[in-house]
Design an enzyme around this catalytic site. Sequence first.
Site, short mmCIF file in Angstrom:
data_model
loop_
_atom_site.label_atom_id
_atom_site.label_comp_id
_atom_site.label_asym_id
_atom_site.label_seq_id
_atom_site.Cartn_x
_atom_site.Cartn_y
_atom_site.Cartn_z
N ARG A 71 0.81 -1.22 0.00
CA ARG A 71 0.00 0.00 0.00
C ARG A 71 0.84 1.27 0.00
O ARG A 71 0.36 2.33 -0.41
CB ARG A 71 -1.02 -0.04 1.13
N GLU A 108 6.68 -12.02 14.30
CA GLU A 108 6.22 -12.69 15.52
C GLU A 108 6.34 -14.21 15.39
O GLU A 108 6.76 -14.90 16.31
CB GLU A 108 4.78 -12.28 15.81
#
Length: 185
Positions: A71, A108
Amino acid sequence: MEGDAEYEKKLAEFKSKLKSYPDFPKKGILFWDIFSAIADGPTSKLLQSLLLHVIREKFPQVEAVVGLESRGFLFSFSLAVELGIGSIPVRKKGKLPGEVISYKYDLEYGSDVLEIQKNSIRPGLKCLIVDDLIATGGSITAATNLLKSCGAEVIGCLVVMELKSLNGRRNIPDNIPVHSLVMFD
């Protein structure tokens, strides 16, 4: 304009155009959608003017706008054209042709790799990283490290939205100024 009534009015108008979607992409996530705002021509133009104003006020020395996949690409090219400077994409591994420089970073659960075309960066190039969102700050930090490994000077980061509750800003190196147009808790 920033800090004054006119800027605040334009920012509030833009913020009112953003939509949120609960439980997307999975349960418990509130997704703030930039596409709902930029589908409208006048809102796109308003966002462009807000971003350009911030660049001219806070980052006037910029020599290249670096858009993060995917984006960030929406903004980097049009901002660069308006400023008369280069637009450089940072992409996921395997998406750019030619010789690339890679940077692996931890997520993560696992890792990822960002790449940039080697010939797009010259030593000392003053780069502004642009993206739609700061969440955990991982991709912006990785892009900063990638650009520095190429010899570029990262003068700042500009994002449309920031999710304050995720504290992503604290993961971005302290010497890199960060500006977010809109902050959500």
